[in-house]
Design a protein around this motif. Sequence first.
Motif, PDB file in Angstrom:
ATOM      1  N   ARG A   1      77.879  11.735  -9.988  1.00 60.04           N
ATOM      2  CA  ARG A   1      78.847  12.752  -9.602  1.00 60.04           C
ATOM      3  C   ARG A   1      78.202  13.875  -8.777  1.00 60.04           C
ATOM      4  O   ARG A   1      76.986  14.043  -8.758  1.00 60.04           O
ATOM      5  N   GLU A   2      79.076  14.633  -8.131  1.00 63.65           N
ATOM      6  CA  GLU A   2      78.634  15.824  -7.412  1.00 63.65           C
ATOM      7  C   GLU A   2      77.839  16.728  -8.343  1.00 63.65           C
ATOM      8  O   GLU A   2      78.246  16.997  -9.466  1.00 63.65           O
TER       9      GLU A   2
ATOM     10  N   LEU B   1      78.479   4.512  -6.694  1.00 62.54           N
ATOM     11  CA  LEU B   1      78.983   5.538  -5.796  1.00 62.54           C
ATOM     12  C   LEU B   1      78.139   6.787  -5.975  1.00 62.54           C
ATOM     13  O   LEU B   1      78.031   7.307  -7.085  1.00 62.54           O
TER      14      LEU B   1
ATOM     15  N   GLU C   1      78.235  10.503  -4.965  1.00 61.60           N
ATOM     16  CA  GLU C   1      79.180  11.461  -4.412  1.00 61.60           C
ATOM     17  C   GLU C   1      78.473  12.509  -3.547  1.00 61.60           C
ATOM     18  O   GLU C   1      77.250  12.641  -3.558  1.00 61.60           O
ATOM     19  N   SER C   2      79.283  13.249  -2.802  1.00 60.27           N
ATOM     20  CA  SER C   2      78.751  14.333  -1.980  1.00 60.27           C
ATOM     21  C   SER C   2      77.993  15.332  -2.841  1.00 60.27           C
ATOM     22  O   SER C   2      78.433  15.691  -3.933  1.00 60.27           O
TER      23      SER C   2
ATOM     24  N   THR D   1      77.912   2.710  -2.337  1.00 57.44           N
ATOM     25  CA  THR D   1      78.628   3.551  -1.385  1.00 57.44           C
ATOM     26  C   THR D   1      77.969   4.924  -1.355  1.00 57.44           C
ATOM     27  O   THR D   1      77.825   5.563  -2.400  1.00 57.44           O
TER      28      THR D   1
ATOM     29  N   SER E   1      78.419   8.705   0.092  1.00 58.08           N
ATOM     30  CA  SER E   1      79.445   9.606   0.613  1.00 58.08           C
ATOM     31  C   SER E   1      78.851  10.493   1.702  1.00 58.08           C
ATOM     32  O   SER E   1      77.636  10.577   1.879  1.00 58.08           O
ATOM     33  N   SER E   2      79.730  11.163   2.428  1.00 58.14           N
ATOM     34  CA  SER E   2      79.255  12.225   3.306  1.00 58.14           C
ATOM     35  C   SER E   2      78.524  13.265   2.469  1.00 58.14           C
ATOM     36  O   SER E   2      78.961  13.605   1.374  1.00 58.14           O
TER      37      SER E   2
ATOM     38  N   SER F   1      75.800  12.901   0.821  1.00 63.20           N
ATOM     39  CA  SER F   1      75.085  12.409  -0.361  1.00 63.20           C
ATOM     40  C   SER F   1      73.677  12.993  -0.424  1.00 63.20           C
ATOM     41  O   SER F   1      73.161  13.316  -1.494  1.00 63.20           O
TER      42      SER F   1
ATOM     43  N   LYS G   1      78.266   6.807   6.385  1.00 61.47           N
ATOM     44  CA  LYS G   1      79.366   7.679   6.778  1.00 61.47           C
ATOM     45  C   LYS G   1      78.853   8.939   7.467  1.00 61.47           C
ATOM     46  O   LYS G   1      77.663   9.254   7.430  1.00 61.47           O
TER      47      LYS G   1
ATOM     48  N   THR H   1      76.081  11.506   6.047  1.00 64.67           N
ATOM     49  CA  THR H   1      75.433  10.974   4.841  1.00 64.67           C
ATOM     50  C   THR H   1      74.079  11.642   4.633  1.00 64.67           C
ATOM     51  O   THR H   1      73.747  12.076   3.528  1.00 64.67           O
TER      52      THR H   1
ATOM     53  N   SER I   1      76.049  10.431  11.160  1.00 65.72           N
ATOM     54  CA  SER I   1      75.655  10.025   9.813  1.00 65.72           C
ATOM     55  C   SER I   1      74.228  10.458   9.499  1.00 65.72           C
ATOM     56  O   SER I   1      73.881  10.658   8.343  1.00 65.72           O
TER      57      SER I   1
END
Length: 298
Positions: free
Chosen positions: A122-123, A146, A148-149, A170, A172-173, A175, A196, A199, A223
């Motif tokens: 998580r963020e 995942l 997250e940002s 994945t 994120s932007s 990250s 992305k 990133t 990116s």
Amino acid sequence: HHLRACKNKNTYVSLTFISNEIDQIDEYDFMQFKNLENIEIKNCKIRIIKERAFSKMGNVTSIDFSMNEVAKIESRAFYRLDSLVYFLISESRIEILDSYSFSHLPQLLQISISKSEIGVIRERALYNLDSLSSVSITDNYLNSILIESFAFSNLNKLSGVIISHNGNMTLSSYSFANLSLVDTIVIDFNILTCLKRFTFYNLPKLEYLNLENNFIELIEMDSLFNLPNLITLVLTKNRLKLPFYFKNQHFLFASNLKLNESSSELSSQIANETNQKRIDLHNCQIESLDVGFFESFK
């Protein structure tokens, strides 16, 4: 509860539970063990580490949660452990690192999470760790990950990140953003298909970025943004679809560059703006390359 059954809690320096029936660690369970320095809980049945389960234990230097069934580390589970240096969790079932799972741990040098089922970081999962120098997330094959940002935030001494041999991933932007001392990032042997926008953002000391052996097909514009000291970018064994290009010394990539744009001009721009920095594109299954693209690299 096995912890509550312990007597003379103030006398414990090390606490070890191996192959025990412990299934949960609640808020403040360890608070009365005021002199603990080492915690080792292996091969137990712990599923959740609750919020503030290890709050304000000023003497603890190492924690090992290997071979448990931990699925979730809640927010601030490890909070204000002013002496914690090493944290290891491997061969567990951890699925989620919540926001602030690791925060305000001024002496923490290393976090290692391996052979688990991690699915989401998580963020601000790792936040305000003044001494953290390395993060290793490896061999987690059983889940899609995942990041997250701003999952990694306020890590002012972090120098290296290894995220390797995992499953579907994945990014994120943002990250990886605003990490002032990171010089090495290795994200290899994962199933990562796209970078992305933003990133990798504002990493002023980054010199080495290894993205080999992923399944990258698309590198979006911006990116990789503001990486002024990047020396080596490794994209070996991916599925890149050219063309893309560098611009304005910020390593901006554009997957939609028009084929009729001057290749010689672009290659000259790359050569000049990167100061002969290295770009490794071996075995990338490149679909097209304009004539003269590399003619300025001499």
